[in-house]
Scaffold this motif. Structure first.
Motif, mmCIF file in Angstrom:
data_model
loop_
_atom_site.group_PDB
_atom_site.id
_atom_site.type_symbol
_atom_site.label_atom_id
_atom_site.label_comp_id
_atom_site.label_asym_id
_atom_site.label_seq_id
_atom_site.Cartn_x
_atom_site.Cartn_y
_atom_site.Cartn_z
ATOM 1 N N ARG A 19 27.083 5.768 -9.943
ATOM 2 C CA ARG A 19 26.132 4.805 -9.072
ATOM 3 C C ARG A 19 26.054 4.836 -7.387
ATOM 4 N N PRO B 275 25.548 6.230 -3.562
ATOM 5 C CA PRO B 275 24.550 7.087 -2.953
ATOM 6 C C PRO B 275 24.719 8.597 -2.958
ATOM 7 N N ALA C 98 21.234 8.996 -10.667
ATOM 8 C CA ALA C 98 20.187 7.913 -10.022
ATOM 9 C C ALA C 98 19.939 8.033 -8.548
ATOM 10 N N GLY C 99 18.776 8.058 -8.091
ATOM 11 C CA GLY C 99 18.759 7.947 -6.641
ATOM 12 C C GLY C 99 19.280 8.989 -5.941
ATOM 13 N N ALA D 120 19.493 12.385 -3.653
ATOM 14 C CA ALA D 120 18.604 13.215 -2.860
ATOM 15 C C ALA D 120 18.891 14.523 -2.698
#
Length: 267
Positions: A197, A199, A224-225, A227
């Motif tokens: 969870r 970054p 999730a999320g 980059a």
């Protein structure tokens, strides 16, 4: 937890956010030299040698990725600054994945460079045979594959990098190296990535033949999320061969997170 007993080096302002660096199999903390130089202006850097690598002695466990993640968690506990930013390269990226999954309260952010969460059976068979060859013949059996870890342009322009890698690999204990490759061959975190969870930044070279961009695409899909940044003209050793671009992406990511944290904590 008991003491980690791993060799570490620290640098940068103690009031800065902490960044823990985990190297690739067969290498050591000195391969983060360009990242340490770039990050210590604003961050407190901790680079470590995994067991049996660099100046860290072998530890009395089987060298599994689960055990290595526990070792890193011990280091973070001893430093007393959790959660921390974690950066892992290749095998170190697998340890970092396991750390984020099993010790989520230790990890503030995750940067995974030139790594993967799973492999095809064909790739696993190659990894097992690579480890077996080193067990049977010694570290010299690992040398022919080293040029594949650098982009062709890098190998031609910087032959010193291949020489450095060769010296480091030849100094390894064959059983430590072979055990790591057995772990890589059996590693599969793909079904657990969704539990990450924090970054996450994924960095991969466009010429990486060991863990190609497709491997990072799968990580990006399941975390999730996350980059993802593909670095042109780089292969598997991108922290070393594309250090300027690598550092730009990493420092921008960390500074964004630190600025956001400061803003969130303001009255």
């Amino acid at each position: 937890m008991a003491s980690s007993k791993l060799n570490i080096v620290k640098g940068g302002p103690t009031e800065g956010s902490m960044v823990v660096l985990i190297h690739a199999v067969g290498l050591d903390l000195t391969y983060w030299d360009r990242q340490i130089e770039a990050l210590t202006a604003h961050h407190h850097i901790v680079a470590l040698d995994l067991p049996g690598h660099g100046r860290s002695a072998r530890i009395r466990h089987n060298g599994s990725i689960v055990d290595l993640a526990r070792d890193v968690a011990m280091v973070i506990d001893e430093l007393g600054s959790r959660p921390v930013h974690v950066v892992g390269h290749s095998f170190g990226g697998m340890v970092a994945q396991e750390l984020a999954i099993s010790y989520p309260d230790h990890v503030r952010s995750l940067t995974l460079a030139a790594t993967a969460a799973s492999f095809s059976e064909e790739a696993r068979e190659y990894m097992r045979s690579h480890g077996s060859a080193v067990s049977a013949q010694g570290m010299s059996a690992a040398i022919p594959s080293l040029p594949l870890s650098l982009a062709e342009r890098t190998a031609n322009r910087r032959p010193d990098l291949l020489e450095r890698l060769t010296r480091t690999i030849l100094a390894m204990e064959p059983e430590v190296y072979a055990a790591a490759w057995r772990e890589i061959a059996s590693f599969d975190a793909s079904e657990r990535l969704s539990s990450i969870r924090c970054p996450t930044l994924l960095l991969v070279g466009d010429e990486d033949r060991n863990t190609p961009p497709d491997a990072s695409t799968l990580l990006a899909r399941d975390i999730a999320g996350a980059a993802m940044v593909v670095i042109d003209g780089a292969s598997h050793m991108l922290p070393m061969e594309a250090s300027e671009r690598f550092n730009d992406e990493l420092t921008s990511f960390l500074q964004f997170l630190d600025t956001r944290t400061t803003a969130d904590s303001a009255p």
